[in-house]
Every structure is written in structure tokens, then in C-alpha cells.
Design a protein around this motif. Structure first.
Motif, short mmCIF file in Angstrom:
data_model
loop_
_atom_site.label_atom_id
_atom_site.label_comp_id
_atom_site.label_asym_id
_atom_site.label_seq_id
_atom_site.Cartn_x
_atom_site.Cartn_y
_atom_site.Cartn_z
N ALA A 86 19.81 55.66 57.27
CA ALA A 86 20.11 57.09 57.42
C ALA A 86 19.62 57.84 56.19
CB ALA A 86 21.60 57.30 57.61
N ALA A 87 18.91 58.93 56.43
CA ALA A 87 18.35 59.71 55.33
C ALA A 87 19.40 60.64 54.74
CB ALA A 87 17.16 60.51 55.83
N ALA A 88 19.36 60.80 53.41
CA ALA A 88 20.23 61.78 52.78
C ALA A 88 19.77 63.19 53.09
CB ALA A 88 20.23 61.55 51.26
N ILE A 89 18.46 63.35 53.26
CA ILE A 89 17.89 64.66 53.58
C ILE A 89 16.66 64.44 54.45
CG2 ILE A 89 16.51 64.68 51.45
CD1 ILE A 89 16.85 67.74 51.43
N SER A 90 16.48 65.29 55.42
CA SER A 90 15.27 65.24 56.24
C SER A 90 15.01 66.61 56.80
CB SER A 90 15.39 64.22 57.36
OG SER A 90 16.37 64.60 58.30
N GLY A 91 13.77 66.85 57.20
CA GLY A 91 13.43 68.14 57.76
C GLY A 91 11.94 68.31 57.89
N TYR A 92 11.52 69.54 57.95
CA TYR A 92 10.10 69.88 58.13
C TYR A 92 9.71 70.95 57.12
CZ TYR A 92 10.45 67.63 62.73
OH TYR A 92 10.64 66.73 63.76
N ILE A 93 8.45 70.91 56.70
CA ILE A 93 7.88 72.02 55.95
C ILE A 93 6.61 72.46 56.68
CG2 ILE A 93 8.87 71.39 53.73
CD1 ILE A 93 5.24 70.77 54.08
N ASP A 94 6.30 73.72 56.57
CA ASP A 94 5.06 74.26 57.14
C ASP A 94 4.02 74.34 56.03
OD1 ASP A 94 6.02 74.71 59.79
OD2 ASP A 94 7.13 76.45 59.04
N ASN A 95 2.85 73.76 56.29
CA ASN A 95 1.80 73.77 55.29
C ASN A 95 0.44 73.70 55.96
OD1 ASN A 95 0.99 73.52 52.36
ND2 ASN A 95 0.05 71.66 53.15
N GLU A 96 -0.43 74.61 55.60
CA GLU A 96 -1.83 74.56 56.04
C GLU A 96 -1.95 74.33 57.55
OE1 GLU A 96 -4.64 75.05 54.52
OE2 GLU A 96 -4.17 74.99 52.39
N GLY A 97 -1.18 75.09 58.32
CA GLY A 97 -1.30 75.03 59.77
C GLY A 97 -0.61 73.87 60.44
N ALA A 98 0.16 73.10 59.70
CA ALA A 98 0.85 71.95 60.29
C ALA A 98 2.33 71.99 59.93
CB ALA A 98 0.24 70.64 59.79
#
Length: 274
Positions: free
Chosen positions: A23-35
Motif C-alpha cells: 500500500a502506497a503512502a501517497i499516490s496520484g497523478y500529475i499533468d506534464n507535457e500533454g500527459a
């Protein structure tokens, strides 16, 4: 003591897959260079960014993450653009783009500098990032990749390659938001791999961080002489041969891979202030 886990033919992988990541302590998404790039962080200590190979995802590190966290490191996982849970735009793949994604994740997590463990495509991404921005890199565990076309062996299909490929197909279908995009991703990655990063001796001599050029004894894709050449040419280079394994060592004999990985990290993180 139980014998170390071995799956040299990847038969266990084909039948059972890989263990789930902790289990991750933190996870998510970032937006960068169209992805939109997926990431996760686990553990505490000196930061280690794990960059998987082409067609794969962060789950390919399932046998490495517990070893890292148990040894007192913070593991940072990234699904490369267009792979795993991450998306991509219509631009051709490049290691520079994936290095930019990696820095963006580091920025989001407040990580100024990290050690990198890269497998195949991930190794080139880490090397490109470290050459472009050496201040962000403590060093690269450069596993099973080439830096120019002379380092690639002629492709020969094998049952082991078939098993890992089928695993990647299934994982992509389960994880990717880009339904039906596996073949396009595969072909576009192949185009990148055929021509990039195309580093010659001058570029390698310009890499200002330690690089362990690591290769399995039976690697299906990379010439041993090429891996040795990288180690000779990078000023902080070292060659390490992993016995009895191939391009898929992290899954075949995790104990062998993890021992070398932890030796590298002990060396490059020894002076880091956390």
C-alpha cells in the motif's frame, strides 16, 4: 532458511502474475507535457525513483519495493507515459519527454535529488535525466539497456519473451485508460528505441553522476561488450554482471537483483542528508 525465489523461465509469472505492490503512502497523478502521469510513494529515507521497462508498469517492481522500504529507502514509482495508468499525447516518444515527466513527479513530491533504478527504457530515461540535470540525480543503476544502435542484439523470440510480453498485454488491458492502445504504444516505443538516445562517447563522458552499468548474464537484447563500454566511458561508471539471469532479472531472481541494487544505493546515498 528457505531457498530464494527463482523464476528463470517466467513460468510462475505466466501462471500467477506478480505480487501486489505494498500500500502506497501517497499516490496520484500529475499533468506534464500533454500527459497524465501516475506515481506512488512508499517508505521513508533517501529517495529512490524506480523507472520500469518498455511496455510495462510500476508493478514490475513488486519484488524490489519491499526490499527498498525494508532497507530504509523511500521508493518512488512512476508509470511511464502511455504505459500502466499513465496517458500520452500524440507526440512521438522520447527519453527527454519521459525525463521531464520524472522531474515533474519529483517536483510534485518535493524531491530535489534522488537515486535512480532504471530497467531497460527506464535506464535510458534515468541516464538522460541525469545528463540534462545532474543536480537532480545521485546516480543511476542502469540495468539492461543500450545507448546507441550498436548495443542491441538481433531479436530472437523465446518462450521467456513470449511470457513477459503476454503479461504486459494483460496488465495494459487491466490498468490503462487508453483502451485498445497497446499495439500503437508498442510500435511507437520501438521507433524510439531504434534511434534514441544515440549517445556517443562525448555524451557519455558528459554524464556527471555515478552510473552502474548492470547486465544479466543471459540478456536477450543487450550486448555485454556494450554494457562494459558504457561503464568504461562514463567517468563514474562501473560494470556489474548478474549471474544466471537475463533481461528480466528483477522478476527471475529478485535476491540477485536486489543485492546489487542495494549495494549501489548504499554507495551513492551514503553522503545524502535526508
Amino acid at each position: 532458511m528457505a531457498d530464494p525465489f527463482h523464476d528463470d523461465d517466467l513460468v510462475h509469472l505466466a501462471a500467477h502474475g506478480v505480487p501486489p505492490l505494498p500500500a502506497a503512502a501517497i499516490s496520484g497523478y500529475i499533468d506534464n507535457e500533454g500527459a497524465r502521469i501516475w506515481y506512488a510513494g512508499l517508505g521513508a529515507g533517501p529517495p529512490v525513483v524506480l523507472l520500469h521497462g518498455g511496455l510495462g508498469n510500476s508493478g514490475n517492481w513488486s519484488y524490489q519495493v519491499p526490499a527498498l522500504v525494508g532497507a530504509g529507502y523511500a521508493a518512488i514509482l512512476i508509470d511511464s507515459r502511455g504505459q500502466g495508468r499513465s496517458t500520452r499525447d500524440s507526440r512521438p516518444y522520447s527519453y527527454e519527454l519521459m525525463a521531464s515527466d520524472t522531474r515533474a513527479v519529483m517536483d510534485a513530491l518535493g524531491v530535489t535529488k534522488a537515486a535512480f533504478v532504471g530497467w531497460s527504457d527506464g535506464a535510458d530515461t534515468a541516464l538522460v535525466l541525469s545528463r540534462e540535470t545532474p543536480g537532480r540525480s545521485m546516480g543511476v543503476f542502469f540495468f539492461a539497456c543500450n545507448v546507441d544502435g550498436t548495443g542491441a542484439r538481433p531479436f530472437q523470440p523465446t518462450p521467456v519473451i513470449d511470457r513477459i510480453y503476454n503479461h504486459h498485454v494483460g496488465e495494459y488491458a487491466a490498468l490503462s485508460p487508453l483502451a485498445g492502445g497497446f499495439e500503437a504504444m508498442r510500435d511507437d516505443l520501438g521507433a524510439m528505441q531504434a534511434s534514441q538516445p544515440n549517445y556517443g562517447p562525448d555524451e557519455l563522458r558528459n554524464v556527471a553522476v555515478p552510473v552502474w552499468s548492470v547486465l544479466g548474464e543471459h540478456d536477450e537484447f543487450i550486448e555485454r561488450e556494450h554494457a562494459e563500454y558504457i561503464a568504461r566511458t562514463v567517468p563514474g561508471g562501473k560494470f556489474v554482471l548478474l549471474p544466471s539471469v537475463s533481461h528480466f532479472a528483477p522478476l527471475q531472481r529478485p535476491d540477485v537483483f536486489n543485492r546489487a541494487m542495494l549495494d549501489f544505493l548504499l554507495e551513492v546515498t551514503s553522503t545524502l542528508e535526508v
